[in-house]
Each structure stands twice: as C-alpha cells, then as structure tokens.
Motif scaffolding. Structure first.
Motif, PDB file in Angstrom:
ATOM      1  N   MET A   1       0.867  -1.090  -0.005  1.00 23.19           N
ATOM      2  CA  MET A   1      -0.183   0.144  -0.074  1.00 23.19           C
ATOM      3  C   MET A   1       0.801   1.359  -0.063  1.00 23.19           C
ATOM      4  SD  MET A   1      -3.058  -1.024  -0.050  1.00 23.19           S
ATOM      5  CE  MET A   1      -2.743  -2.368  -0.982  1.00 23.19           C
ATOM      6  N   GLY A   2       2.181   1.088   0.072  1.00 28.99           N
ATOM      7  CA  GLY A   2       3.033   2.389   0.291  1.00 28.99           C
ATOM      8  C   GLY A   2       3.020   2.973   1.340  1.00 28.99           C
TER       9      GLY A   2
ATOM     10  N   PRO B   1      -0.203   6.344  -8.286  1.00 29.15           N
ATOM     11  CA  PRO B   1      -1.656   6.548  -8.033  1.00 29.15           C
ATOM     12  C   PRO B   1      -2.878   5.940  -8.723  1.00 29.15           C
ATOM     13  CG  PRO B   1      -0.294   8.532  -8.080  1.00 29.15           C
ATOM     14  CD  PRO B   1       0.530   7.443  -8.750  1.00 29.15           C
TER      15      PRO B   1
ATOM     16  N   LYS C   1      -4.191   2.883  -7.180  1.00 30.34           N
ATOM     17  CA  LYS C   1      -4.878   3.128  -6.112  1.00 30.34           C
ATOM     18  C   LYS C   1      -6.561   3.186  -6.356  1.00 30.34           C
ATOM     19  CE  LYS C   1      -1.241   3.119  -3.403  1.00 30.34           C
ATOM     20  NZ  LYS C   1      -0.706   4.099  -2.901  1.00 30.34           N
ATOM     21  N   ALA C   2      -6.736   3.584  -7.444  1.00 29.16           N
ATOM     22  CA  ALA C   2      -8.230   3.580  -7.920  1.00 29.16           C
ATOM     23  C   ALA C   2      -8.766   2.373  -8.044  1.00 29.16           C
ATOM     24  CB  ALA C   2      -8.378   4.677  -8.890  1.00 29.16           C
TER      25      ALA C   2
ATOM     26  N   ILE D   1      -7.698  -0.475  -6.367  1.00 29.81           N
ATOM     27  CA  ILE D   1      -7.684  -1.659  -5.251  1.00 29.81           C
ATOM     28  C   ILE D   1      -8.469  -1.037  -4.151  1.00 29.81           C
ATOM     29  CG2 ILE D   1      -5.300  -2.309  -6.077  1.00 29.81           C
ATOM     30  CD1 ILE D   1      -3.982  -0.537  -3.718  1.00 29.81           C
ATOM     31  N   GLY D   2      -8.497  -1.915  -3.243  1.00 25.43           N
ATOM     32  CA  GLY D   2      -9.291  -1.352  -1.929  1.00 25.43           C
ATOM     33  C   GLY D   2      -8.503  -2.251  -0.797  1.00 25.43           C
ATOM     34  N   PHE D   3      -8.261  -1.660   0.281  1.00 21.85           N
ATOM     35  CA  PHE D   3      -7.465  -1.992   1.441  1.00 21.85           C
ATOM     36  C   PHE D   3      -8.306  -2.163   2.945  1.00 21.85           C
ATOM     37  CE2 PHE D   3      -3.976  -1.037   4.388  1.00 21.85           C
ATOM     38  CZ  PHE D   3      -3.714  -2.366   4.872  1.00 21.85           C
TER      39      PHE D   3
ATOM     40  N   TYR E   1     -17.022  10.284   2.048  1.00 21.42           N
ATOM     41  CA  TYR E   1     -15.753  10.933   2.079  1.00 21.42           C
ATOM     42  C   TYR E   1     -14.872  10.040   1.272  1.00 21.42           C
ATOM     43  CZ  TYR E   1     -11.321  13.055   3.990  1.00 21.42           C
ATOM     44  OH  TYR E   1     -10.052  13.692   4.048  1.00 21.42           O
ATOM     45  N   TYR E   2     -14.862   8.806   1.578  1.00 24.41           N
ATOM     46  CA  TYR E   2     -13.801   7.708   0.872  1.00 24.41           C
ATOM     47  C   TYR E   2     -14.316   7.703  -0.669  1.00 24.41           C
ATOM     48  CZ  TYR E   2     -10.991   6.572   4.759  1.00 24.41           C
ATOM     49  OH  TYR E   2      -9.915   6.586   5.788  1.00 24.41           O
TER      50      TYR E   2
ATOM     51  N   GLN F   1     -15.600  10.023  -2.411  1.00 23.10           N
ATOM     52  CA  GLN F   1     -14.969  11.410  -2.926  1.00 23.10           C
ATOM     53  C   GLN F   1     -13.678  11.062  -3.098  1.00 23.10           C
ATOM     54  OE1 GLN F   1     -15.508  14.115   0.266  1.00 23.10           O
ATOM     55  NE2 GLN F   1     -17.532  14.832  -0.541  1.00 23.10           N
ATOM     56  N   LEU F   2     -12.648  10.680  -2.259  1.00 18.62           N
ATOM     57  CA  LEU F   2     -11.163  10.496  -2.416  1.00 18.62           C
ATOM     58  C   LEU F   2     -11.165   9.320  -3.514  1.00 18.62           C
ATOM     59  CD1 LEU F   2     -10.092  10.572   1.309  1.00 18.62           C
ATOM     60  CD2 LEU F   2     -10.015  12.355  -0.519  1.00 18.62           C
ATOM     61  N   SER F   3     -12.034   8.401  -3.819  1.00 21.11           N
ATOM     62  CA  SER F   3     -11.701   7.379  -4.780  1.00 21.11           C
ATOM     63  C   SER F   3     -12.426   7.933  -6.178  1.00 21.11           C
ATOM     64  CB  SER F   3     -12.361   6.289  -4.289  1.00 21.11           C
ATOM     65  OG  SER F   3     -12.186   5.716  -3.131  1.00 21.11           O
TER      66      SER F   3
ATOM     67  N   GLN G   1     -15.668   0.214   2.976  1.00 22.75           N
ATOM     68  CA  GLN G   1     -14.653   1.485   2.356  1.00 22.75           C
ATOM     69  C   GLN G   1     -13.554   0.703   1.443  1.00 22.75           C
ATOM     70  OE1 GLN G   1     -11.186   2.114   3.069  1.00 22.75           O
ATOM     71  NE2 GLN G   1     -11.259   0.262   4.066  1.00 22.75           N
TER      72      GLN G   1
ATOM     73  N   HIS H   1     -15.737   1.404  -4.040  1.00 24.00           N
ATOM     74  CA  HIS H   1     -15.344   1.986  -5.570  1.00 24.00           C
ATOM     75  C   HIS H   1     -15.486   0.811  -6.440  1.00 24.00           C
ATOM     76  CE1 HIS H   1     -11.892   1.423  -2.943  1.00 24.00           C
ATOM     77  NE2 HIS H   1     -10.972   1.237  -3.937  1.00 24.00           N
TER      78      HIS H   1
ATOM     79  N   ARG I   1      -9.572  16.300  -4.699  1.00 26.33           N
ATOM     80  CA  ARG I   1      -9.131  15.861  -3.700  1.00 26.33           C
ATOM     81  C   ARG I   1      -8.784  16.595  -2.350  1.00 26.33           C
ATOM     82  NH1 ARG I   1      -7.061  12.075  -7.338  1.00 26.33           N
ATOM     83  NH2 ARG I   1      -5.186  12.915  -7.374  1.00 26.33           N
TER      84      ARG I   1
ATOM     85  N   TYR J   1     -11.764  18.016  -0.924  1.00 26.62           N
ATOM     86  CA  TYR J   1     -12.436  17.184   0.025  1.00 26.62           C
ATOM     87  C   TYR J   1     -11.552  17.029   1.371  1.00 26.62           C
ATOM     88  CZ  TYR J   1     -14.795  15.494  -4.309  1.00 26.62           C
ATOM     89  OH  TYR J   1     -15.595  15.493  -5.275  1.00 26.62           O
TER      90      TYR J   1
ATOM     91  N   SER K   1      -4.314   4.406   0.798  1.00 24.50           N
ATOM     92  CA  SER K   1      -4.736   3.245  -0.127  1.00 24.50           C
ATOM     93  C   SER K   1      -5.635   3.902  -0.978  1.00 24.50           C
ATOM     94  CB  SER K   1      -5.205   2.101   0.927  1.00 24.50           C
ATOM     95  OG  SER K   1      -6.762   2.349   1.164  1.00 24.50           O
ATOM     96  N   ARG K   2      -6.016   4.923  -0.876  1.00 26.89           N
ATOM     97  CA  ARG K   2      -6.843   5.882  -2.055  1.00 26.89           C
ATOM     98  C   ARG K   2      -5.798   6.542  -2.915  1.00 26.89           C
ATOM     99  NH1 ARG K   2      -9.843   4.024  -3.184  1.00 26.89           N
ATOM    100  NH2 ARG K   2      -9.022   2.207  -2.368  1.00 26.89           N
ATOM    101  N   PRO K   3      -6.324   6.943  -4.018  1.00 31.40           N
ATOM    102  CA  PRO K   3      -5.408   7.699  -4.875  1.00 31.40           C
ATOM    103  C   PRO K   3      -5.024   9.269  -4.146  1.00 31.40           C
ATOM    104  CG  PRO K   3      -7.399   6.950  -6.028  1.00 31.40           C
ATOM    105  CD  PRO K   3      -7.924   6.857  -4.439  1.00 31.40           C
TER     106      PRO K   3
END
Ligand SMILES: Nc1ncnc2c1ncn2[C@@H]1O[C@H](COP(=O)(O)OP(=O)(O)OP(=O)(O)O)[C@@H](O)[C@H]1O
Ligand SMILES: [Mg+2]
Lengths: 313, 258
Positions: free
Chosen positions: A57-58, A77, A80-81, A83-85, A104-105, A107-109, A152, A156, B4, B7, B89-91
């Motif tokens: 996951m870095g 990056p 990351k779109a 995968i899920g963790f 929120y997650y 949005q970030l995804s 979460q 996505h 992002r 957000y 783990s998100r972009p």
C-alpha cells in the motif's frame, strides 16, 4: 498478467532509541497472485503479513524490491483507484458517521457525485449496517468498525482487494458473512488477497495460499497439495474399552467414548494395529483416513522453530 | 488533484467544527472582547483604544492557540491513530494530504476570525455608537492577523509531520512567542560582530516575523497602514507559509507510517 506481483520486497526496520539495531520484518519476498484468485496469506503472529500489506500500500517504504499491481508499479496513483484495502484493526475518523465516512472515501476514490449516495447506501446494506449509517463511528463496536472497514475497501468497485485479517473481531455470523462476501467478490471477477491466521477460513476460501514465517516465505500452493505432502493418519474405532499394549506401542492417541475406543495413528501403522486388534479378538468398527488440515501443516512445519508461542486458531 | 485537496480540506474543517475545544476558545475570546468594554468604561477617552487593542489581541491570540492546538495534531494524530492507512490506499498523494489539511485549518481560522471580528465591531459600535472612517484600518489589521494564522498553521503542520503532538505544541508555541519579538531579535543580531553576527542574523530571519504583522496598536490609534507594508507583509507571510509547507511535505513523503 498477474494481479499482484511481488518482486523481492524486503523490509528491515530500525528499532531501539539509543542503540539502534536492525529488525528484519520481511526477507526478500517473491510472489505472484493471478487475476480472479482468492489468495490466502498465512503465518503466525509477527510473521510479516501486515508488513507485506503495508509495503504493497506504500505506507512504508521497502528496504529493497518492488511490487506491481495489475501490471503497474504499486505506488502509482493510477493503481490506487483499482484497489481496496482493509487494515488490521481498522480505525476511522470517529467524529464522522458511517455514512459520512463512506461518502468521504467515495469522494477520494473519485466516484462521481451522482453515483455516490446510492453506492454508499447499497454498501451499508451489504456489510450489514443498514441502520447504523447515522451513528458516529466513536460509538461503533469493534465488529461494526470492521464492517465499515470492509465497506470502504470495496465501495469503489476495485479490481484487487487487500484484506488484513478480515475476520478478526467478528462474531460467528459476521465471519460467515465475510466469507460469503469474499466469495461474491470472486464471482464478480475480483482478486482477493487476504491475511489470516484462522486456518479453517483459509481452507474454506482460498484458491491458493502462501505461508510465511519469521519474515520468510515457506510455501505457496493449493491447500490440498500442501497438506497431501504430509504423512497421513488414520482413525480406528473398535468396540470395548480396552487398548492393547501393542497398539499403544505404535504411538496411537486413544480416547474412550461410551463403550467404543477411538485411536488415531500414522497411516503406515494401520496394518499392524489391525493385526493387534484381531489377536485380542476386539471388534473393529471403522477405519477412516484423517485428512491433514492446514493446522496440522502449521504444527508440523512451524512449531519446532522459535516462533512466538501463540496457538493457532 | 484539486478535488481531492478540497475534499480533505472540507473534512478537516468538519473535524475542527465538531471539536469542542474550538468553541471553548471562541467563547473565551468573545468574553475577552466583552471585558474590554468594561475596562474601557473606566475612562471615556480611551474606550475605543482599549476595545480595539484588547479585542484584536484576543482575536489574534485565540486564533493562534486554535491554529497550534489543532495544527499540531493534524498529521501526527492521524499517524498515531492509523487513520492514514486507508487514506493512502486511496488515490491520494501525500502532498495532497498535507496541502488539504493546511487549507482546511486555514479555512477554519478565517471563518473564526470573521465571527470574532463581528464581535469586536459590535463592541466598538457599543462604546462609540458609530463607526469612524479610520476603523476601516481594522480590516487591514485583521488581514494581517489571518496572515499570521497561515504562517503558524504551516509551522504547526511542519512540526506535526515529524514529532509528537506535545513536542510540536512546545516548538510551535515557542516560535510564536519568539516570533512576536522578531524585530527586536533582528536588532540585537545587528549589534553583534563577526561570525556571531552571521549566525544571529540567520537565526533572526529564520524565525517567523510576527511583530511586523502586528499593527494592532497603530490602527487603534487610527493610524493608516501603508500599501507598501500590506504588499511586503503579504508576500512575506505567503512565502514563509509555503516554505514551511514544502518542508512538511518533504519530511512526510519520506516517512514510514507506523
Ligand atoms: N514499525 C515497526 N518497527 C519495528 N518493527 C516492526 C514494526 N512493525 C512490525 N515490526 C516487526 O516486524 C515483524 C512482522 O510484523 P507484522 O506486523 O508484519 O506481523 P504479522 O504477520 O502481521 O503478525 P500478526 O498476525 O500478529 O498481525 C514483527 O516481528 C514486528 O515486531
Ligand atoms: Mg498483522
């Protein structure tokens, strides 16, 4: 193309404040997980499972080596779109409600605003929290947090899902639900990589497993292949509460229940035991081969070493 | 990327707004403004002076406290509680996280300042029944206060990216105190000689110059603020904040999350 390719990933932590010394959490690890597989990552406490996932996951930087997910460098990056963790013992912003957190997650995804609300509702339903959406996460129980964590991770619609001990903290029903969910994910064509030390879960779910111990990969393969390499055992049941001395001498473990005796011994001692029963005129009820489980595999291969003494569930 | 960051900023704002500490500090600040009215009534002539001086100082001081107390936890608390595991783990890139946090807290402080400024103006109106033309300079003083907030927020974030909340609080607070005497320190530095002078001058310029950004007492006396000062102060504060943020990003990019 492999879904996950781990190319010599390695992590050495520095521990100690005054006298710094290295701690090898993960020795160079090579591993490939195919697309659409459910892959179990097994090992006792402190084996390096979480470390591997954090590297993927870095979250920590590797001492050496690299990894590719879906053919792209794991730190890109773009990966990351896809995968899920789910981290081990997940913890989230406790001032948010479950719905807000998933929003929120989402949005970030990068889930478009128009789909987000619907996806969040469906996900709350899917992980068994349909009525908990408006409760602040600080009021969640451990198992509920675990469910939010799973939500979460798959919200996505990722192609590859990484779960660090997804069953921990869940009640028997919850464990069952997570097992079903992982199977569903596979049906949807996703790759699932999960760590666990609950061996029965791994046996029931995984296409393949890897076993890691003290930071080192021990074996990779289909569960049946791993266990079939082990010396088989058989279970003999006979009538009467007597154990002939000659059978004890074969190293059998004997248990009496009501008026039948049950003995488990190595496969190659089977004939000798039957002869002994015949000599003593005891009536044999059944002979059953005992299938070796992952647990047997663990006990036989890893127990002798200086592992932490935690008992495998 | 921009989405992002916004957000993350919005969520940081939401976190601050749901934190009780914030309301306690705002309540205290408004209490202080109220007290200024009482103090001012001791002498009719200095009412306005006291209200402006005390009021704006309260706005600035409590804003600084909010910036430090929330800012120091922004990164280290998330590392400590491991909320970042799922975040990254998100972009989300690490620098986006830092920048989002910065704007979230800065936004919180701007809104606060706005609310507290209303309190100050209300108090001013109460003691002098009408606003005067020089009172417009209060807006410039408030703008400078916000610039200070941007700097201290970036500084708090910088410390938060590598040390514990407690140490960060100590560091950030000492910089705030020392920075309030930055002009004096520069003066002392200029008086020394040789290598000491170089070192002292370097150090004096490294610490944030909050004293240049403090025009409270001059606007309280109804003095104007030159356009040149507004320009220099803006450039200085933004440059300083940007530099501290860059430092925070550089450190945070390399960090292993525990
Ligand atoms: N941040 C760290 N600093 C130093 N050592 C660490 C750190 N994190 C993990 N380790 C060490 O690395 C080894 C592997 O730890 P890891 O968490 O990967 O184990 P695990 O397989 O996930 O175990 P568990 O089943 O208990 O979760 C352990 O010996 C641990 O002490
Ligand atoms: Mg672990």
């Amino acid at each position: 193309m492999s879904a996950i390719q781990i190319l010599g990933l390695e992590k050495t932590y520095t521990i100690g404040f005054w006298r710094k010394r290295p701690k090898r959490a993960l020795r160079p690890l090579h591993l490939a997980v195919e697309e659409g597989e459910i892959f179990g990552f097994l090992g006792p406490n402190g084996a390096g499972k979480t470390t591997t996932l954090k590297l993927l996951m870095g979250l920590v930087s590797p001492t050496a080596g690299s990894a590719r997910i879906l053919g792209i460098d794991a730190n890109d990056p773009r990966v990351k779109a896809q995968i899920g963790f789910l981290p081990e013992q997940p913890y989230f912003y406790d001032y948010l409600t479950a719905r807000e957190l998933l929003e929120y997650y989402g949005q970030l995804s990068g889930i478009p605003a128009k789909d987000r609300g619907g996806k969040v509702e469906a996900m709350l339903q899917r992980v068994g929290l349909p009525d908990a959406g408006d409760i602040q996460l600080r009021k969640f129980s451990k198992g509920m947090l675990q469910r939010v964590g799973i939500a979460q991770a798959i919200l996505h619609d990722p192609k590859v899902v990484f779960l660090d001990e997804p069953m921990s903290g869940l009640d028997p029903m919850g464990r069952r639900e997570v097992r079903d969910l992982i199977e569903q994910l596979k049906k949807e064509g996703k790759t699932v990589f999960f760590s666990t030390h609950i061996l029965s879960d791994a046996e029931a779910l995984c296409d393949r497993v890897a076993i890691i111990h003290l930071g080192e990969l021990r074996s990779v393969g289909v569960v049946a292949d791993l266990t079939s390499s082990m010396h088989g055992k058989v279970e003999l049941i006979w009538q009467g509460a007597v154990v002939p001395a000659s059978i004890r001498a074969l190293g059998a473990e004997c248990h009496l229940s009501a008026d039948t005796m049950r003995a488990v011994l190595a496969e190659d001692k089977q004939d000798a035991a039957i002869d002994a029963l015949r000599r003593e005129k005891l009536r044999l009820v059944s002979i059953t081969p005992v299938r070796a489980t992952l647990e047997d595999y663990f006990l036989q291969n890893l127990r002798s070493e200086n592992a932490p003494s935690e008992v495998m569930a | 990327m921009k989405a992002r960051i916004s957000y993350i900023a919005a969520n940081t704002f939401r976190e601050a707004v749901r934190d009780r500490v914030l309301y306690n500090l705002i309540a205290f600040a408004l209490l202080l403004v109220g007290a200024a009215i009482l103090v001012g009534q001791i002498s009719i002539d200095i009412e306005r002076l006291v209200v402006i001086n005390l009021g704006l100082t309260a706005v600035s001081l409590f804003g600084m406290l909010i910036a430090i107390f929330i800012g120091i936890g922004l990164v280290s608390k998330e590392i400590e509680k491991r909320t970042l595991y799922t975040m990254f783990s998100r972009p989300v890139r690490r620098w986006e996280f830092i920048v989002g946090k910065f704007f979230g807290l800065a936004g919180t402080l701007v809104v606060n300042t706005f609310l507290m400024a209303i309190g100050v103006f209300a108090a001013l109106l109460y003691v002098s029944h009408h606003l005067q033309k020089p009172d417009a300079w209060l807006l410039v003083a408030l703008y400078f206060i916000i610039l200070q907030f941007l700097m201290i927020t970036a500084i708090a974030l910088l410390f938060s990216s590598f040390s514990s909340p407690l140490l960060s609080a100590v560091f950030a607070f000492s910089l705030f105190v020392v920075g309030s005497f930055a002009e004096d320190l520069r003066g002392f530095a200029a008086m020394t000689k040789g290598v000491t002078r170089w070192l002292a001058t370097g150090a004096a310029y490294l610490i944030p110059n909050f004293s240049a950004l403090n025009v409270i007492s001059s606007v309280a006396h109804g003095e104007a603020v030159s356009g040149q000062l507004v320009f220099y102060n803006s450039a200085y504060a933004l440059f300083y904040a940007a530099l501290a943020l860059c430092g925070a990003v550089l450190i945070f990019e390399r960090r292993d999350l525990k």
